[in-house]
Design an enzyme around this catalytic site. Structure first.
Site, PDB file in Angstrom:
ATOM      1  N   PRO A  37       1.127  -0.775  -0.202  1.00  0.00           N
ATOM      2  CA  PRO A  37       0.007  -0.207  -0.202  1.00  0.00           C
ATOM      3  C   PRO A  37       0.852   1.411  -0.383  1.00  0.00           C
ATOM      4  CG  PRO A  37      -0.871  -1.595   1.482  1.00  0.00           C
ATOM      5  CD  PRO A  37       0.363  -1.816   0.996  1.00  0.00           C
ATOM      6  N   CYS A  38       0.245   2.611  -0.675  1.00  0.00           N
ATOM      7  CA  CYS A  38       0.828   3.090  -0.853  1.00  0.00           C
ATOM      8  C   CYS A  38       0.831   4.673  -0.371  1.00  0.00           C
ATOM      9  CB  CYS A  38       1.040   4.182  -2.712  1.00  0.00           C
ATOM     10  SG  CYS A  38       1.580   2.904  -3.600  1.00  0.00           S
TER      11      CYS A  38
END
Length: 415
Positions: free
Chosen positions: A76-77
């Site tokens: 996840p960013c």
């Protein structure tokens, strides 16, 4: 070309999977949280896809894949993005440190993890240093590189910060991929799709779209539908002849207005093309339009994944000439290094010395950043304040970590 085997975590809709397949990797397993994206993977790869939280032991068992050629993923960013407030390890969605920790279990020949540009900023210098030092402890040599998708035949900037790690004997043959000689424009890439219904003004539109697009934003399940991102991104798309306020169901009709009168919108197929999928890939996206757009917008561009995958493959096959590998020389945060390597408290003067051309103020700024991801103890003495680095706040697999509660409560909103 003999296939090497890869386990891919947080696999999304398969941008990385497609690129790695083209580079000669075969998936032993892909793990994805979103059921619709997982269905996209099944439709196109035919491989085994585990659906659920990648850190949940009921979803898959990392030890079952010990010795795999490559462990890869796009974790996840939001923890590292400006839009996500760059909370780092304090963001319950952060899985980067957890993914690195799986190297101790899976013991892959190579590791590849990608994330947003924000991870390369000063805010996360201590976080990056911890990653490098942990991989060194596990016997790997690692390097980071900021790659722009536009350098690999993709008509958008899309910078991605990529980590590659291998054993020293393999890393000696690793070379980062070289950028392509020329970049391609939005108009070049999309001309055939914009002209699909015979739009008579398509050539004028191609001239208007003579540039590289801004980074596509897939967004999250919590916010909005299918559009091309925040206001700044929409303005950039407008300058390229694209209405970014939504995604169209089809290309312009033959008699659709001239772009000077009304700008066309992109279709899902066009967005996929801009992300690096090609017509010959025949990639089918599951779900409805908004879901498809989100899957594509959050993907790692296949051409970039292919370029890095080929570089990794060449290294694992010992192609070319080996270079000398000096482990531990890549220092992202000397203040972290000085604290992590000390047995007790460290004085401010020692930390200033570690930063070389630093000052008390510059050390204090770094300490403030470190305190966001690590427990930082202070000891006030007659000679000034001393510091000791405590526990990492992030999730690495702890059974009592607050991430578990977060996932139980908000899983349907995590993307």
């Amino acid at each position: 070309m003999t296939s090497l085997r890869v386990v891919e975590i947080c696999a999304g809709a398969g941008g990385q999977a497609l690129g790695l397949h083209k580079a000669g990797f075969e998936h032993a397993l892909a793990v994805e949280l979103d059921p619709t994206a997982a269905e996209t993977l099944r439709l196109n790869t035919g491989g085994t896809v585990a659906v659920g939280d990648v850190a949940n032991a009921d979803v898959w068992t990392p030890a079952d894949y010990t010795g795999i050629d490559l462990l890869a993923g796009g974790v996840p960013c939001p923890p590292f993005s400006i839009a996500g407030k760059q909370l780092g390890s304090s963001d319950e969605r952060d899985l980067f440190a957890w993914a690195v920790e799986q190297v101790s279990v899976v013991k892959p020949r190579a590791l590849m993890l990608e994330n947003v540009r924000g991870l390369s900023s000063n805010r996360f210098s201590g976080y990056r240093q911890r990653v490098l030092d942990r991989l060194t402890q596990l016997g790997y040599v690692a390097d980071w590189r900021l790659l722009h998708a536009a350098d690999f035949g993709v008509a958008q900037l899309r910078p991605r910060f990529v980590l590659v790690a291998m054993r020293p004997e393999d890393f000696a043959y690793f070379r980062w991929p070289e950028p392509a000689a020329e970049r391609v424009s939005v108009g070049e890439v999309l001309r055939d799709l914009m002209a699909a219904n015979g739009w008579k003004h398509v050539d004028d539109w191609v001239k208007l779209a003579n540039g590289i697009g801004p980074t596509l934003v897939g967004g999250s399940k919590k916010h909005g539908g299918a559009d091309l991102g925040p206001t700044r991104a929409k303005r950039a798309w407008e300058a390229l002849g694209v209405d970014g306020k939504g995604v169209a169901d089809s290309a312009p009709d033959v008699d659709a207005p001239h772009p000077a009168e009304r700008l066309p919108r992109l279709t899902v197929e066009m967005v996929a093309r801009l992300q690096g999928w090609r017509a010959e890939d025949e990639w089918e996206f599951a779900g409805r339009k908004t879901s498809q757009y989100r899957q594509i917008g959050n993907a790692f561009p296949p051409p970039v994944a292919e370029a890095v995958g080929r570089a990794i493959r060449s290294a694992l096959e010992h192609d070319g000439v080996a270079r000398e590998v000096v482990d531990g020389t890549d220092v992202h945060d000397p203040v972290y290094r000085a604290l992590a390597g000390a047995e007790g408290f460290v004085s401010m003067d020692r930390l200033v010395d570690a930063l070389t051309e630093g000052s008390h103020a510059s050390v204090e700024r770094r300490l403030a950043l470190l305190a966001q991801d690590f427990e930082l103890e202070q000891q006030v003495t007659a000679n000034g304040t001393k510091y000791r680095l405590g526990e990492f706040k992030g999730f690495t697999g702890q059974e009592n970590h607050e991430r578990h509660d977060y996932m139980n409560r908000f899983r349907s909103r995590v993307s």
